[in-house]
Design an enzyme around this catalytic site. Structure first.
Site, short mmCIF file in Angstrom:
data_model
loop_
_atom_site.label_atom_id
_atom_site.label_comp_id
_atom_site.label_asym_id
_atom_site.label_seq_id
_atom_site.Cartn_x
_atom_site.Cartn_y
_atom_site.Cartn_z
N HIS A 156 0.85 -1.21 0.00
CA HIS A 156 0.00 0.00 0.00
C HIS A 156 0.88 1.26 0.00
O HIS A 156 0.83 2.09 0.92
CB HIS A 156 -0.87 -0.06 1.26
CG HIS A 156 -2.07 0.83 1.27
ND1 HIS A 156 -1.99 2.20 1.15
CD2 HIS A 156 -3.38 0.55 1.41
CE1 HIS A 156 -3.21 2.71 1.23
NE2 HIS A 156 -4.08 1.72 1.39
N GLU A 258 -0.49 1.51 -5.39
CA GLU A 258 -0.31 0.24 -4.70
C GLU A 258 -0.26 -0.93 -5.66
O GLU A 258 -1.04 -0.98 -6.62
CB GLU A 258 -1.50 0.04 -3.73
CG GLU A 258 -1.76 1.24 -2.85
CD GLU A 258 -3.11 1.17 -2.14
OE1 GLU A 258 -3.57 0.06 -1.84
OE2 GLU A 258 -3.70 2.24 -1.91
O1 TA6 Z 1 -6.11 1.20 -0.77
C1 TA6 Z 1 -7.06 2.22 -0.72
C2 TA6 Z 1 -7.84 2.08 0.56
O2 TA6 Z 1 -8.48 0.85 0.63
C3 TA6 Z 1 -8.80 3.27 0.66
O3 TA6 Z 1 -10.13 2.91 0.50
C4 TA6 Z 1 -8.49 3.89 1.99
O4 TA6 Z 1 -9.37 3.58 2.96
C5 TA6 Z 1 -7.07 3.41 2.26
O5 TA6 Z 1 -6.96 2.15 1.69
C6 TA6 Z 1 -6.49 3.50 3.65
O6 TA6 Z 1 -6.94 2.51 4.50
P1 TA6 Z 1 -6.53 2.51 6.04
O7 TA6 Z 1 -7.15 1.30 6.65
O8 TA6 Z 1 -5.04 2.39 6.08
O9 TA6 Z 1 -7.03 3.79 6.60
#
Ligand code: TA6
Length: 283
Positions: A156, A258
């Site tokens: 991520h 990501e």
């Molecule tokens: O990868 C994108 C995502 O799934 C978004 O929807 C956003 O919520 C982000 O990840 C961050 O997630 P987190 O659980 O780290 O706040």
């Protein structure tokens, strides 16, 4: 000329970490979550965003760097969002052999807590390799049990940018994506370059192409061999204000690009392994 590389244990934000250095480039990897928290390139530029309000106590995932999401991407299932290894303490795997000394491998495996959530035996490895002009993060998922496992996940990656208004992402034109910011509509990318003017939360399917993120004269290439999908996320103003571990304007200094397994879960047979990596490079 091959420059000597170094891996040394350090404490960063109170966490047990390792610093990798090659020439003037360096990276910091935390045992918490096997998360890369910093990558300073050979010109001294920080390439990864790490929120000034990130929490480092293991109560939540660290906001920034390269979190490892497994065995569930986002909310695609019943598990905690993005799975459960972001707040695990990973162990260092045996020291790499000569010739790979700019790399560090961390591992974690199932335990009683993971089996209570997800009844499968597994071992994960994250290998971080620092080069003079690139950073590679490799994920290995081993099925150490006796039944197939199926997972989604992601590296991520939070990229640091000076000003989101000047940023564009190239290489996604023609790809089908699920727009999580617009009711999960399925669309096809028509723009040769993606600009950021509002919340973006998209899963681009089956991306085999090299992507380039640019800001003024600076650019970074992004490859994801083995990972089928690419997720692009910027929370923009309103969502960012609701994230307790972000500065209100933090969205202006980051964009997540990501390497993901999201559209179709990967299946790993007993005794087999899955591998994927993300390679970030600059000229
Ligand atoms: O990868 C994108 C995502 O799934 C978004 O929807 C956003 O919520 C982000 O990840 C961050 O997630 P987190 O659980 O780290 O706040």
């Amino acid at each position: 000329m091959q420059l000597p590389a170094l891996v040394e244990p350090i404490t960063f934000q109170g966490l047990e970490c390792f610093r990798l250095s090659v020439g003037a480039a360096s990276a910091i990897v935390s045992r918490l979550g096997a998360q890369v928290l910093s990558w300073i390139d050979a010109a001294g530029r920080q390439r990864l965003f790490l929120s000034e309000h990130a929490k480092f106590d293991g109560s939540v995932a660290i906001r920034g760097g390269i979190p490892v999401c497994f065995p569930q991407f986002s909310g695609l299932g019943e598990l905690p969002k993005h799975g459960f290894v972001r707040t695990r303490l990973w162990d260092r795997a045996p020291a790499p052999t000569a010739g790979e000394s700019g790399s560090l491998t961390l591992r974690c495996a199932d335990n009683a807590a993971t089996r209570a959530l997800w009844p499968h035996a597994f071992e994960l490895q994250i290998a971080v390799t620092l080069g003079l002009a690139a950073l590679e993060v490799g994920l290995v998922v081993r099925n150490t049990g006796e039944a197939p496992i199926s997972f989604t996940g992601a590296l991520h990656t939070y990229l640091a940018v000076d000003d989101i208004d000047a940023v564009s992402l190239h290489g996604l034109q023609g790809h089908v994506y699920r727009d999580a910011a617009k009711g999960n509509q399925i669309r096809t990318e028509s723009d040769p370059q993606l600009r950021f003017v509002q919340e973006v939360d998209r899963v681009y399917h089956s991306v085999q192409r090299l992507l380039t993120i640019s800001e003024g004269a600076d650019s970074l290439s992004i490859a994801g061999p083995g990972f089928p999908d690419v997720v692009v996320w910027n929370p923009w103003k309103a969502l960012c204000r609701g994230l307790p571990d972000m500065l209100p304007d933090g969205y202006r200094n980051m964009v997540c690009v990501e390497a993901a397994v999201a559209q179709v879960p990967a299946v790993v047979a007993p005794g087999r392994q899955w591998t994927g990596s993300q390679i970030l490079g600059y000229a």
